[in-house]
Design a protein around this motif. Sequence first.
Motif, PDB file in Angstrom:
ATOM      1  N   SER A  76       5.539  -7.241 -15.135  1.00 30.06           N
ATOM      2  CA  SER A  76       6.980  -7.432 -14.963  1.00 30.06           C
ATOM      3  C   SER A  76       7.266  -8.053 -13.596  1.00 30.06           C
ATOM      4  CB  SER A  76       7.699  -6.091 -15.081  1.00 30.06           C
ATOM      5  OG  SER A  76       7.358  -5.275 -13.982  1.00 30.06           O
ATOM      6  N   LYS A  77       8.465  -8.604 -13.484  1.00 26.89           N
ATOM      7  CA  LYS A  77       8.856  -9.221 -12.212  1.00 26.89           C
ATOM      8  C   LYS A  77       8.875  -8.191 -11.080  1.00 26.89           C
ATOM      9  CE  LYS A  77      12.339 -12.554 -12.500  1.00 26.89           C
ATOM     10  NZ  LYS A  77      13.662 -12.953 -12.934  1.00 26.89           N
ATOM     11  N   SER A  78       9.324  -6.992 -11.387  1.00 29.73           N
ATOM     12  CA  SER A  78       9.433  -5.982 -10.331  1.00 29.73           C
ATOM     13  C   SER A  78       8.061  -5.570  -9.815  1.00 29.73           C
ATOM     14  CB  SER A  78      10.209  -4.770 -10.828  1.00 29.73           C
ATOM     15  OG  SER A  78       9.537  -4.164 -11.911  1.00 29.73           O
ATOM     16  N   SER A  79       7.065  -5.447 -10.706  1.00 27.94           N
ATOM     17  CA  SER A  79       5.740  -5.060 -10.226  1.00 27.94           C
ATOM     18  C   SER A  79       5.114  -6.181  -9.410  1.00 27.94           C
ATOM     19  CB  SER A  79       4.831  -4.662 -11.382  1.00 27.94           C
ATOM     20  OG  SER A  79       4.469  -5.776 -12.160  1.00 27.94           O
ATOM     21  N   ALA A 116       6.814  -8.339  -7.628  1.00 26.80           N
ATOM     22  CA  ALA A 116       7.540  -8.338  -6.355  1.00 26.80           C
ATOM     23  C   ALA A 116       7.046  -7.212  -5.450  1.00 26.80           C
ATOM     24  CB  ALA A 116       9.038  -8.209  -6.607  1.00 26.80           C
ATOM     25  N   ASP A 117       6.780  -6.051  -6.041  1.00 27.80           N
ATOM     26  CA  ASP A 117       6.269  -4.931  -5.247  1.00 27.80           C
ATOM     27  C   ASP A 117       4.910  -5.262  -4.634  1.00 27.80           C
ATOM     28  OD1 ASP A 117       8.501  -3.435  -5.827  1.00 27.80           O
ATOM     29  OD2 ASP A 117       7.542  -2.315  -7.467  1.00 27.80           O
ATOM     30  N   LYS A 118       4.037  -5.883  -5.423  1.00 30.84           N
ATOM     31  CA  LYS A 118       2.715  -6.253  -4.913  1.00 30.84           C
ATOM     32  C   LYS A 118       2.838  -7.310  -3.823  1.00 30.84           C
ATOM     33  CE  LYS A 118       0.282  -5.098  -9.139  1.00 30.84           C
ATOM     34  NZ  LYS A 118      -0.424  -5.589 -10.299  1.00 30.84           N
ATOM     35  N   TRP A 119       3.721  -8.277  -4.035  1.00 29.13           N
ATOM     36  CA  TRP A 119       3.931  -9.322  -3.029  1.00 29.13           C
ATOM     37  C   TRP A 119       4.447  -8.700  -1.728  1.00 29.13           C
ATOM     38  CZ3 TRP A 119       2.944 -14.281  -2.002  1.00 29.13           C
ATOM     39  CH2 TRP A 119       3.691 -14.884  -0.983  1.00 29.13           C
ATOM     40  N   ASN A 120       5.463  -7.857  -1.847  1.00 31.23           N
ATOM     41  CA  ASN A 120       6.044  -7.225  -0.657  1.00 31.23           C
ATOM     42  C   ASN A 120       5.016  -6.362   0.076  1.00 31.23           C
ATOM     43  OD1 ASN A 120       8.498  -8.430  -1.088  1.00 31.23           O
ATOM     44  ND2 ASN A 120       9.347  -6.689  -2.203  1.00 31.23           N
ATOM     45  N   TYR A 121       4.180  -5.653  -0.666  1.00 35.57           N
ATOM     46  CA  TYR A 121       3.139  -4.840  -0.043  1.00 35.57           C
ATOM     47  C   TYR A 121       2.181  -5.730   0.751  1.00 35.57           C
ATOM     48  CZ  TYR A 121      -0.911  -1.813   0.483  1.00 35.57           C
ATOM     49  OH  TYR A 121      -1.952  -1.116   1.001  1.00 35.57           O
ATOM     50  N   GLU A 134       3.923  -6.933   3.920  1.00 36.76           N
ATOM     51  CA  GLU A 134       4.002  -5.846   4.897  1.00 36.76           C
ATOM     52  C   GLU A 134       2.654  -5.618   5.574  1.00 36.76           C
ATOM     53  OE1 GLU A 134       5.480  -2.487   2.749  1.00 36.76           O
ATOM     54  OE2 GLU A 134       7.507  -3.303   2.621  1.00 36.76           O
TER      55      GLU A 134
END
Length: 101
Positions: free
Chosen positions: A56-59, A61-66, A69
Amino acid sequence: MLSIAKFGAKLAIVGGAVYVTVNNSVWDKSDYANNAISKVKEALPETTEMLKDLPSKSSLADKWNYGVERVFDTLANSSTSYECVKNKVNDLISTNQSNKS
């Protein structure tokens, strides 16, 4: 000559893919992209299972943001890490020099 033909074939495939996606407005609003996906599902029913397996897009995005960071945390802490490494190397060099004397 063969490498030029391979490059030309790859370029034609990529160019064709870009042309088709632009013509079908995939890169415009999400409504157009959803319409294009529906057309693909109608034309190739077996792709429905493959599309379900996509994250999904949210997962994503979460991996990208991690990842972002982690990179910036590493950069932010790099000066203290380099200082620590520099001190350890200096200590090691001075210890080796004193042992040789």
